[in-house]
Design a protein around this motif. Structure first.
Motif, mmCIF file in Angstrom:
data_model
loop_
_atom_site.group_PDB
_atom_site.id
_atom_site.type_symbol
_atom_site.label_atom_id
_atom_site.label_comp_id
_atom_site.label_asym_id
_atom_site.label_seq_id
_atom_site.Cartn_x
_atom_site.Cartn_y
_atom_site.Cartn_z
ATOM 1 N N ASN A 166 4.678 -0.878 -2.572
ATOM 2 C CA ASN A 166 3.253 -0.836 -2.252
ATOM 3 C C ASN A 166 2.773 -2.276 -2.076
ATOM 4 O OD1 ASN A 166 2.549 -1.917 -4.858
ATOM 5 N ND2 ASN A 166 2.688 0.151 -5.718
ATOM 6 N N LYS A 210 3.467 -0.008 1.751
ATOM 7 C CA LYS A 210 2.479 1.058 1.585
ATOM 8 C C LYS A 210 1.099 0.465 1.325
ATOM 9 C CE LYS A 210 5.161 2.466 -1.654
ATOM 10 N NZ LYS A 210 5.866 3.141 -2.761
ATOM 11 N N GLY A 212 -1.776 1.892 0.012
ATOM 12 C CA GLY A 212 -2.720 2.570 -0.871
ATOM 13 C C GLY A 212 -3.627 1.639 -1.641
ATOM 14 N N HIS A 213 -3.163 0.414 -1.900
ATOM 15 C CA HIS A 213 -3.972 -0.566 -2.636
ATOM 16 C C HIS A 213 -4.783 -1.468 -1.700
ATOM 17 C CE1 HIS A 213 -0.843 0.555 -5.545
ATOM 18 N NE2 HIS A 213 -1.726 0.227 -6.480
ATOM 19 N N ILE A 237 -6.122 4.532 5.141
ATOM 20 C CA ILE A 237 -4.978 3.808 4.580
ATOM 21 C C ILE A 237 -4.015 3.511 5.715
ATOM 22 C CG2 ILE A 237 -2.995 3.962 3.032
ATOM 23 C CD1 ILE A 237 -5.708 3.656 1.638
ATOM 24 N N ASP A 239 -0.201 2.238 6.298
ATOM 25 C CA ASP A 239 1.145 1.868 5.863
ATOM 26 C C ASP A 239 1.848 1.232 7.060
ATOM 27 O OD1 ASP A 239 0.811 3.233 3.300
ATOM 28 O OD2 ASP A 239 0.961 5.072 4.463
ATOM 29 N N PHE A 256 -8.187 8.115 3.601
ATOM 30 C CA PHE A 256 -8.264 7.631 2.224
ATOM 31 C C PHE A 256 -8.733 8.773 1.327
ATOM 32 C CE2 PHE A 256 -11.035 5.992 -1.165
ATOM 33 C CZ PHE A 256 -10.138 5.179 -1.855
ATOM 34 N N THR A 262 -2.894 9.728 -8.996
ATOM 35 C CA THR A 262 -1.824 9.337 -8.068
ATOM 36 C C THR A 262 -0.539 9.004 -8.804
ATOM 37 O OG1 THR A 262 -2.642 7.052 -8.124
ATOM 38 C CG2 THR A 262 -3.463 8.476 -6.343
ATOM 39 N N THR A 265 3.122 8.894 -7.012
ATOM 40 C CA THR A 265 3.075 8.983 -5.547
ATOM 41 C C THR A 265 4.115 8.073 -4.886
ATOM 42 O OG1 THR A 265 1.253 7.383 -5.615
ATOM 43 C CG2 THR A 265 0.670 9.701 -5.338
ATOM 44 N N HIS A 295 -0.204 13.590 0.917
ATOM 45 C CA HIS A 295 -1.604 14.014 1.043
ATOM 46 C C HIS A 295 -1.774 15.456 0.564
ATOM 47 C CE1 HIS A 295 -3.943 10.925 3.470
ATOM 48 N NE2 HIS A 295 -2.787 10.347 3.208
#
Length: 564
Positions: A166, A210, A212-213, A237, A239, A256, A262, A265, A295
């Motif tokens: 991530n 990734k 997500g952050h 999001i 990636d 998002f 999570t 994940t 998702h």
């Protein structure tokens, strides 16, 4: 005296046997079940992939924290890996071994030492290594030491097919391994530069960072420091995948989801990608399908589990057709008639001619086919029709509109009627009862060509969307109409007026009759309408052509076997 019940379980007859590719997960155990080995195995099972394990550490954790963990001794790691490889890797032909992918999660120095010794075997057998550099749990607990990371980098990273950090893990990797100051990401170009620089440092073949952050605003097209509640619909999001061999970047953009649940994940995404790769998906498709699976896993979870960062629902059903989860630009076909497009495609043209002008049709039209061969065809066709009805039922289950579901139900009814007529004819005219005789008459068992055909259709029925299934069913409906017309056009007058001649003429009449030609015409109209409503890119068109072509060749093989 106690009463005794005797319950007998009947033996089930399996028409389609599963072929399960294997993935080995080398990771820590999560006692709460949401991440690590436990998440990997759940994910493999959901994807119809067989999971092998090597537990690197036992953890005491829940959704709130990781309290402690104990490493697995190196000697035990050695035994676990060697025994798994002896059984699922060694001694097979290249690419024929069950083990297709090795996926790693939480690694220890002891594990890396052992695993590094097998990298040559992975290359020999084309086993792909997918590394998920697990460093920090969702709850914030550290799971990786700097010295472990450096040892892993010098021994594994350069041999990885794919690494999936991530954004937080990615920045840590770059800081520790390169020592460079991390430039703040203010644009997509900055992100691309960051990903390419990290891949160069790691040396892996492919790198997926990734996002997500690092959420992005669709309004400003800039990364967000934080997401304000109520503005989630304008946040996505991204990636980013970098493939070094082709020097290409791919951005996977998804909605998002504003949730703290999570847990696992990262593990789940990497294991989903590994499962899709093991099943033969291309990397881009494997990632696309896996993001969709994540998702679904998040959004399909009803009641929250645990007091902390809850897990996702690993039992959600993964999509198997990438075009059912992406938005694509429409590419118009070159024909107003979709069937003509497929038939005249360079990949299909010769195979279609071999199908509708097959020697089976020639021999039937001219009464030269030995009757025992025609009888074999009727027996095989009975089995095929049952499968054909099942595929229409699968099409009905994924039909996008009520009208299409209704149409499939009507078709199923017509196929069932044909099966009953088939059954009655076999019984009345030839004293053949499918249910009574199938264990006694070997020709009532499906031959290889029939099995190959039915297995392929079932595979398409379970993995494709409505459009893909309808394309797979098209060659049967339309090919028999054209074969019937062709057979009538070359039929010579038979002076013997034999019973065999009458049977063959009746068969040709059925498929050149007004009712069947009407079905042929209505089927083409339905196919044209279906394509008008679709957004199809060029890659998808090529896939549909391949499906149509494969089924056409299976039709040819079906008749080839009859003649043999």
């Amino acid at each position: 005296m106690s009463s005794v019940k005797n319950i007998k379980i009947k033996s089930s007859k399996v028409l389609l046997k599963a072929e399960l590719p294997a993935v080995l997960t080398i990771a820590g155990s999560d006692s709460s079940g949401g991440a690590g080995i436990e998440a990997d195995l759940k994910t493999f099972t959901a994807h119809n992939v067989y999971g092998l394990t090597c537990i690197t550490a036992l953890t005491a954790q829940n959704t709130q924290l990781v309290k402690t963990f104990e490493k697995t001794p190196q000697s035990l790691i050695e035994s676990i890996l060697e025994l798994n490889f002896q059984d699922f890797l060694y001694g097979y032909e290249k690419d024929d071994q069950p083990l297709k992918v090795v996926k790693t999660g939480m690694l220890t120095t002891e594990t890396v030492r052992v695993l590094a010794g097998y990298l040559g075997e992975f290359k020999k057998y084309n086993v792909r290594l997918v590394l998920d550099p697990v460093m920090v749990s969702t709850s914030g607990s550290s799971l990786f030491k700097v010295e472990d990371l450096e040892f892993c980098a010098s021994n594994l990273f350069k041999d990885a097919y794919l690494i999936t950090p991530n954004f937080v893990e990615a920045t840590t990797l770059l800081k520790v391994l390169d020592g460079a100051e991390i430039k703040e990401i203010e644009s997509l170009e900055d992100l691309f530069e960051f990903v390419k620089k990290l891949q160069n440092v790691l040396g892996c073949e492919n790198l997926l960072v990734k996002g997500g952050h690092l959420p992005w605003s669709t309004k400003s097209n800039l990364p967000l420091k934080q997401v304000i509640k109520g503005e989630e619909e304008d946040v996505v999001i991204r990636d980013v995948l970098y493939e070094s061999k082709s020097d290409s970047l791919t951005v996977f953009e998804s909605a998002f989801i504003n949730t703290s649940d999570t847990h696992g994940t990262g593990c789940t995404l990497a294991s989903s990608i590994s499962a899709n790769l093991a099943k033969g998906e291309r990397l881009n498709n494997a990632i696309t399908l896996s993001i969709d699976y994540i998702h679904k896993g998040i959004t399909s979870m009803g009641r929250k589990l645990g007091y902390g960062n809850g897990p996702l629902n690993h039992m959600s059903t993964p999509e198997t057709n990438v075009h059912s989860v992406i938005v694509a630009d429409s590419v118009p076909l070159k024909h107003t008639n979709v069937l003509d497009f497929f038939k005249e495609h360079p990949k299909v043209r010769d195979n279609w001619k071999a199908y509708i002008e097959h020697d089976f049709v020639n021999q039937v039209a001219n009464n030269k086919l030995p009757f025992n061969r025609f009888l074999y065809f009727l027996k095989q066709d009975y089995y095929y029709l049952i499968n054909y009805a099942q595929i229409h039922a699968l099409a009905a289950s994924v039909a996008p509109t009520y009208g299409q579901t209704h149409s499939e139900a009507v078709i199923i009814g017509e196929v069932i009627n044909e099966i009953e007529r088939h059954k009655e004819k076999l019984c009345k005219e030839y004293n053949i009862d499918y249910e009574r005789d199938r264990d006694l008459d070997i020709e009532l068992q499906p031959g290889k060509a029939c099995l190959d055909y039915c297995d392929y259709l079932l595979k398409i029925g379970k993995s494709e969307n409505f459009l893909g299934i309808k394309v797979a069913l098209a060659p049967c409906l339309h090919g028999y109409a054209e074969a019937g017309i062709y057979g009538k056009s070359i039929k010579q007058h038979d002076t013997t007026d034999s019973e065999t001649s009458k049977v063959y003429e009746s068969w040709l009449n059925d498929y050149s009759s007004d009712w069947y030609l009407n079905a042929h015409s209505e089927g083409q109209k339905a196919l044209n309408i279906l394509f008008e409503d679709q957004h199809i890119d060029e890659e998808r068109i090529d896939e549909l052509v391949d499906i149509f072509n494969t089924v056409t060749k299976l039709e040819v093989s079906f008749w080839d076997e009859v003649l043999k």
